[in-house]
Design an enzyme around this catalytic site. Structure first.
Site, mmCIF file in Angstrom:
data_model
loop_
_atom_site.group_PDB
_atom_site.id
_atom_site.type_symbol
_atom_site.label_atom_id
_atom_site.label_comp_id
_atom_site.label_asym_id
_atom_site.label_seq_id
_atom_site.Cartn_x
_atom_site.Cartn_y
_atom_site.Cartn_z
ATOM 1 C CE LYS A 182 -9.428 -5.692 -5.017
ATOM 2 N NZ LYS A 182 -8.425 -4.850 -5.719
ATOM 3 C CG ASN A 242 -8.510 0.266 -2.889
ATOM 4 O OD1 ASN A 242 -7.815 0.268 -1.872
ATOM 5 N ND2 ASN A 242 -9.106 -0.823 -3.333
ATOM 6 C CG ASN A 302 -7.569 -2.884 0.026
ATOM 7 O OD1 ASN A 302 -7.800 -4.075 0.279
ATOM 8 N ND2 ASN A 302 -6.427 -2.468 -0.460
ATOM 9 C CG LEU A 343 -1.958 -1.128 1.327
ATOM 10 C CD1 LEU A 343 -2.822 -0.927 2.572
ATOM 11 C CD2 LEU A 343 -2.843 -1.244 0.089
ATOM 12 N N GLY A 364 -7.462 -12.301 -12.648
ATOM 13 C CA GLY A 364 -6.865 -12.973 -13.808
ATOM 14 C C GLY A 364 -7.512 -12.695 -15.142
ATOM 15 C CB ILE A 402 -11.048 -12.597 -5.299
ATOM 16 C CG1 ILE A 402 -10.187 -13.074 -6.456
ATOM 17 C CG2 ILE A 402 -12.259 -13.441 -5.119
ATOM 18 C CD1 ILE A 402 -9.669 -14.520 -6.329
ATOM 19 C CB CYS A 452 -4.170 -5.001 1.401
ATOM 20 S SG CYS A 452 -2.416 -5.004 0.956
#
Lengths: 259, 304
Positions: B165, B99, B127, B73, B244, B191, B130
């Site tokens: 998230k 975010n 967020n 971060l 992805g 995700i 993380c």
């Protein structure tokens, strides 16, 4: 320069095997080359294997605006570079370039270039560039052994070349930094540009500090994107963690938090 | 030409293609490569209460069909964001979502309050997932009661669209999705990266300075799709799917699994023009299949 970046399919127009570990690719751009400065690099996509997911960064070795080509000097290290070593003339390669900053233009004519191993890659372009500025640098380049000594004639066009080999089979024996040019009490240079393994660059930086010579080094950190968004390739500087791919790869040693 | 627009909790996105936080900077690096106005939205890099230097180098390891990162971060804090970054991005012709991250509930709340004041930011993405920070981050995203609490506290001060998230590093993704919806989330994004590691056998050391890091790229796509599908069946809020996505086909898979929009993440590193190509690819798919509007794809997976 910042608004100059391209992602292009370049065509392989030349392939020169320098020795078993190194080769040079000549790549033709589909349109007029952007302005490229010495020290900048290219991110090359290696297609066809799940283990070569990210692009591979390579310094730009030479630029020929008249032929619209760039050349990359590549050392075979892993699967990605092995794949690139199998390219043939006529193949195409997806390349993002030119990336990063560049070596500064020297304000002196007493210039020394120091390169070791694959770190010589940006120095040929730099010496061409200096030649255009009517500067003839001294160039010390180190190789493992005679078999790997290459492109000396090209460097000699632009500067006075000194060679070392680890095993003494050509030039002076030892590492680049062991060369007698560094053993003098007073080094006759006002600017050093250096690229090579970290340990070598740190030694050159120490020598530069000792002799109070201004020195720039080109870093090679692991990177994902190459254009400043992933924040993976950082190096600690006087301004905090900076991106090697944008604020670098060239840094003045005074800015780096090197031990 | 099909209708590509989607509505996410009252916000209109001109198409379902957005970019994932941490892979798109603040957008400005991409103006060299694409017209950002062609995207549905962008999610800019995580903003925390104060400056964070991030983790030590090395922060990245390439893996089969993906990469691990442990950036941690790195950012200059919310003051800097409001003063220096916001003026540069506020007029992008796309939805700009920020975010928001932190180490404590108070920090999340503080940042959310500050971002709430920014007129041209219509939403935030909390967020809580993380994996690369010691305090906060994923800790909030793996315990449902904590996820509810941080969402609720932010909900109390944040008046616009609140997205949360989610971390995939949990046994039951649906429990976490329900927990943040209970806390007042308008949208769930999933995700974030999967916790992983890489080892250098020659040195017998971890590749990353932090030993573990977050895995992204096509390697995680099947996991992400499964989680989007499960969450789509479990909660009644819009889902933004990621994990992805490398091309339009991947993006369409997420829409079919139940996502109302998608984020392109790691693929931006390899091809900075990929997000726009995905917009074009979705359009071509709709035309080919004679589907008039992209919303007809959302959750349209046939399972019988």
């Amino acid at each position: 320069m910042q608004f100059n970046k391209q992602v292009q399919e370049l065509k392989v127009t030349g392939y020169t095997r320098l020795n078993p570990r190194h080769f040079v690719l000549e790549l033709l751009a589909p349109e007029k080359l952007p302005v490229i400065l010495p020290g900048q690099f290219a991110q090359v996509l290696v297609e066809g294997s799940p283990s070569t997911f990210l692009r591979r960064p390579f310094s730009i070795h030479t630029v020929d605006y008249s032929r619209n080509t760039i050349r990359l000097l590549i050392q075979i290290k892993g699967e990605g570079t092995r794949h690139l070593a199998r390219l043939k003339e006529g193949d195409s390669l997806n390349v993002m370039y030119p990336l990063g900053n560049s070596f500064s233009i020297p304000t002196t004519k007493e210039v020394l270039l120091v390169g070791g191993g694959c770190g010589v890659a940006p120095l040929l372009f730099l010496s061409q560039f200096l030649h255009q500025q009517q500067i003839r640098p001294s160039i010390v380049v180190g190789f493992r052994t005679r078999e790997e000594v290459s492109e000396i004639e090209e460097y000699s066009r632009y500067g006075d070349v000194f060679v070392t080999t680890d095993d003494g089979t050509e030039g002076e024996k030892g590492l680049v930094v062991d060369h007698s040019i560094f053993q003098k009490e007073r080094l006759p240079f006002a600017k050093i540009y250096c690229c090579g393994p970290d340990a070598m660059m740190k030694t050159v930086a120490r020598l530069a500090r000792m002799h109070r010579i201004d020195c720039e080094v080109s870093l090679e950190n692991t990177m994902a994107c190459g254009f400043g968004v992933c924040l993976c390739c950082i190096t600690p500087t006087d301004k905090g963690n900076e991106r090697v791919c944008v604020e670098g790869p060239v840094f003045n040693i005074n800015r780096l938090k090197w031990q | 030409m099909a209708d590509l627009s989607v509505n996410i909790s009252g916000l209109t996105f001109k198409n379902p293609v957005t970019t994932a936080s941490g892979t798109f900077g603040y957008g400005d690096e991409f103006t060299d490569f694409i017209d950002i106005g062609r995207l549905g939205g962008i999610f800019v890099k995580a903003v925390t209460g104060r400056n964070r230097d991030g983790n030590a180098y090395p922060r990245m390891a390439e893996t089969a069909s993906g990469m691990l990162n442990s950036v941690g971060l790195q950012n200059k804090g919310v003051d800097h964001f409001c003063r220096e970054i916001y003026p540069k991005i506020k007029d992008f012709n796309t939805q700009v979502i920020v975010n928001v991250s932190g180490s404590t509930v108070e920090e999340y709340v503080e940042v959310a309050e500050r971002i709430n004041e920014l007129e041209n930011i219509p939403g935030i993405e909390l967020n809580i997932s993380c994996p690369n920070v010691k305090l906060g981050g994923m800790a909030f995203g793996t315990v449902p009661s904590m996820a509810t609490e941080v969402t609720r506290e932010v909900r109390n001060v944040y008046k616009k669209v609140l997205m949360v998230k989610l971390s995939p590093n949990v046994t039951s993704i649906t429990d976490l999705a329900k927990a943040v919806v209970d806390g007042g989330a308008d949208v769930v994004t999933l995700i974030n990266t999967l916790l992983g590691m890489a080892i250098d056998v020659e040195r017998r050391r971890p590749v990353l300075s932090t030993i573990t890091g977050g895995l992204s790229g096509p390697a995680i796509k099947p996991v992400a799709l499964r989680m989007v599908w499960q969450v789509h069946k479990a909660v009644n809020v819009p889902i933004i799917g990621l994990g992805g996505i490398m091309n339009a086909t991947d993006a369409i898979e997420f829409l079919l699994a139940g996502a109302s929009a998608i984020q392109v993440g790691t693929a931006n590193f390899i091809d900075p023009q990929i997000s726009v190509k995905i917009v074009d690819g979705i359009d071509a798919y709709l035309n080919k299949h004679k589907i008039n509007k992209v919303t007809d794809l959302i959750g349209a997976l046939r399972t019988e």
